[in-house]
Design an enzyme around this catalytic site. Sequence first.
Site, PDB file in Angstrom:
ATOM      1  N   ARG A 164     -20.909 -10.975  -3.037  1.00  0.00           N
ATOM      2  CA  ARG A 164     -22.090 -11.822  -3.308  1.00  0.00           C
ATOM      3  C   ARG A 164     -23.224 -11.003  -3.913  1.00  0.00           C
ATOM      4  O   ARG A 164     -24.001 -10.368  -3.206  1.00  0.00           O
ATOM      5  CB  ARG A 164     -22.551 -12.478  -2.002  1.00  0.00           C
ATOM      6  CG  ARG A 164     -23.842 -13.253  -2.127  1.00  0.00           C
ATOM      7  CD  ARG A 164     -23.714 -14.521  -2.905  1.00  0.00           C
ATOM      8  NE  ARG A 164     -22.805 -15.457  -2.257  1.00  0.00           N
ATOM      9  CZ  ARG A 164     -22.255 -16.513  -2.883  1.00  0.00           C
ATOM     10  NH1 ARG A 164     -22.530 -16.757  -4.145  1.00  0.00           N
ATOM     11  NH2 ARG A 164     -21.432 -17.302  -2.234  1.00  0.00           N
TER      12      ARG A 164
ATOM     13  N   ARG B 281     -12.926 -12.221 -10.508  1.00  0.00           N
ATOM     14  CA  ARG B 281     -13.903 -11.633  -9.583  1.00  0.00           C
ATOM     15  C   ARG B 281     -13.303 -11.253  -8.227  1.00  0.00           C
ATOM     16  O   ARG B 281     -13.986 -10.643  -7.413  1.00  0.00           O
ATOM     17  CB  ARG B 281     -15.094 -12.565  -9.383  1.00  0.00           C
ATOM     18  CG  ARG B 281     -14.783 -13.883  -8.709  1.00  0.00           C
ATOM     19  CD  ARG B 281     -16.051 -14.701  -8.507  1.00  0.00           C
ATOM     20  NE  ARG B 281     -15.784 -15.982  -7.861  1.00  0.00           N
ATOM     21  CZ  ARG B 281     -16.700 -16.717  -7.291  1.00  0.00           C
ATOM     22  NH1 ARG B 281     -17.950 -16.327  -7.262  1.00  0.00           N
ATOM     23  NH2 ARG B 281     -16.386 -17.880  -6.729  1.00  0.00           N
TER      24      ARG B 281
ATOM     25  N   HIS C 163     -22.026 -13.622 -14.258  1.00  0.00           N
ATOM     26  CA  HIS C 163     -22.811 -14.348 -13.241  1.00  0.00           C
ATOM     27  C   HIS C 163     -23.876 -13.401 -12.659  1.00  0.00           C
ATOM     28  O   HIS C 163     -23.838 -13.027 -11.477  1.00  0.00           O
ATOM     29  CB  HIS C 163     -21.834 -14.817 -12.150  1.00  0.00           C
ATOM     30  CG  HIS C 163     -22.328 -15.926 -11.285  1.00  0.00           C
ATOM     31  ND1 HIS C 163     -23.507 -15.848 -10.591  1.00  0.00           N
ATOM     32  CD2 HIS C 163     -21.787 -17.125 -10.997  1.00  0.00           C
ATOM     33  CE1 HIS C 163     -23.665 -16.969  -9.899  1.00  0.00           C
ATOM     34  NE2 HIS C 163     -22.629 -17.763 -10.136  1.00  0.00           N
TER      35      HIS C 163
ATOM     36  N   ASP D 276     -29.690 -25.482 -10.835  1.00  0.00           N
ATOM     37  CA  ASP D 276     -28.312 -25.162 -11.235  1.00  0.00           C
ATOM     38  C   ASP D 276     -28.050 -25.845 -12.571  1.00  0.00           C
ATOM     39  O   ASP D 276     -27.610 -26.995 -12.624  1.00  0.00           O
ATOM     40  CB  ASP D 276     -27.327 -25.651 -10.151  1.00  0.00           C
ATOM     41  CG  ASP D 276     -25.934 -25.059 -10.323  1.00  0.00           C
ATOM     42  OD1 ASP D 276     -25.675 -24.441 -11.371  1.00  0.00           O
ATOM     43  OD2 ASP D 276     -25.100 -25.233  -9.405  1.00  0.00           O
TER      44      ASP D 276
ATOM     45  N   GLU E  69     -27.126 -16.302 -16.425  1.00  0.00           N
ATOM     46  CA  GLU E  69     -25.733 -15.971 -16.684  1.00  0.00           C
ATOM     47  C   GLU E  69     -25.315 -16.321 -18.107  1.00  0.00           C
ATOM     48  O   GLU E  69     -25.055 -17.488 -18.402  1.00  0.00           O
ATOM     49  CB  GLU E  69     -24.849 -16.761 -15.706  1.00  0.00           C
ATOM     50  CG  GLU E  69     -25.338 -16.716 -14.280  1.00  0.00           C
ATOM     51  CD  GLU E  69     -24.658 -17.764 -13.391  1.00  0.00           C
ATOM     52  OE1 GLU E  69     -23.509 -18.158 -13.668  1.00  0.00           O
ATOM     53  OE2 GLU E  69     -25.303 -18.197 -12.417  1.00  0.00           O
TER      54      GLU E  69
HETATM   55  O1  TA6 Z   1     -23.570 -20.223 -11.517  1.00  0.00           O
HETATM   56  C1  TA6 Z   1     -24.033 -21.199 -10.645  1.00  0.00           C
HETATM   57  C2  TA6 Z   1     -22.901 -21.648  -9.737  1.00  0.00           C
HETATM   58  O2  TA6 Z   1     -21.855 -22.213 -10.465  1.00  0.00           O
HETATM   59  C3  TA6 Z   1     -23.498 -22.602  -8.694  1.00  0.00           C
HETATM   60  O3  TA6 Z   1     -23.054 -23.924  -8.818  1.00  0.00           O
HETATM   61  C4  TA6 Z   1     -23.177 -21.959  -7.365  1.00  0.00           C
HETATM   62  O4  TA6 Z   1     -22.189 -22.546  -6.679  1.00  0.00           O
HETATM   63  C5  TA6 Z   1     -22.926 -20.509  -7.781  1.00  0.00           C
HETATM   64  O5  TA6 Z   1     -22.355 -20.530  -9.030  1.00  0.00           O
HETATM   65  C6  TA6 Z   1     -22.225 -19.572  -6.814  1.00  0.00           C
HETATM   66  O6  TA6 Z   1     -20.885 -19.839  -6.669  1.00  0.00           O
HETATM   67  P1  TA6 Z   1     -20.031 -19.022  -5.615  1.00  0.00           P
HETATM   68  O7  TA6 Z   1     -18.626 -19.518  -5.781  1.00  0.00           O
HETATM   69  O8  TA6 Z   1     -20.158 -17.575  -5.978  1.00  0.00           O
HETATM   70  O9  TA6 Z   1     -20.612 -19.319  -4.266  1.00  0.00           O
END
Ligand code: TA6
Length: 325
Positions: free
Chosen positions: A78, A101, A179, A224, A283
Amino acid sequence: MAAASSPPTPRSPRPQAPSAERTKGPSGLEKVVLREARGFSAEVHLYGGQVTSWKNDRGDELLFVSSKATFKPPKAIRGGIPICFPQFGTHGILEKHGFARNRFWAIDDNPPPFPTNAAVKAFVDLILKPSEEDLKIWPHSFEFRLRVALGPGGDLVLTSRIRNNNTDGRPFSFTFAYHTYFSVSDISEVRIEGLETLDYIDCLRGKERFTEQGDAIVFESEVDKIYLDAPAKIAIIDHEKKRTFVLRQDGLPDAVLWNPWDKKTKNTQDFGDEEFKHMLCVEPAAIEKPITLKPGEEWKGKMELSAVPSSYCSGQLDPNKVLQG
Ligand code: TA6
């Protein structure tokens, strides 16, 4: 009594560090530490091919990694810069944001020729190829080469090269995102420049399409959004830190903006309750129009990040100065 002033001690030259060192991080996961002579550094985990640290010459961390990040496969780490491939989001049987990832990447000891800047001494080349298990969920032979480079001025450059190696003539299509989790002083002190008049898909409003009305993009609640046809350069202005991140991209026409805000953060195990205040994801991505590659074809997507002091003009941030050049 005035303190006796001693003559200034001459600064000894910084020891010349190896520019790329392989070592172990939390939970014993392997990582490569990049160091630049002036003191900038970056860390790249082989798990996820994920940048997990980028520091300036004062040692300030510029990326956000949650204090609750687990560093335990199969969960993605994370924070930092997770790579979303072969899909961004959730579609079909592939896991959310794809599998790149949460796979172990390898060091690419023999990458094909790469247009290089001789001044860049600190870099690492990684490679990801599908396993037998991956081929069951995404039946395509690919080679994903990632170069992470730290420039002499501390800029961080990620270049992805994805090649279709299918031998049966089949093309494949994918979506993609870097991301990137930026570390910010306080989300309420942050403004984005470069996305103000663009169309976007709002993931919080049924993926409907809207147009930004030209107002400054600031943050007061969960966001988002996927901005379409984003410019080559976006600025993330941290008013409190007087720092601006300049993000440049090549080959990545969309830009996602994400902050989970309080409720979503509380419902996410690997996120500290208050941490949404200190992060923002911007991103560069290719989402709306998937990339299609025929066998033998290669795609390249590049992201370049720099952190510069914000420019001021009569007490106001001057976006023109930030976005020039
Ligand atoms: O990039 C934004 C997103 O797609 C959000 O919708 C949110 O869920 C985030 O990514 C994080 O996703 P994750 O799977 O890493 O918890």
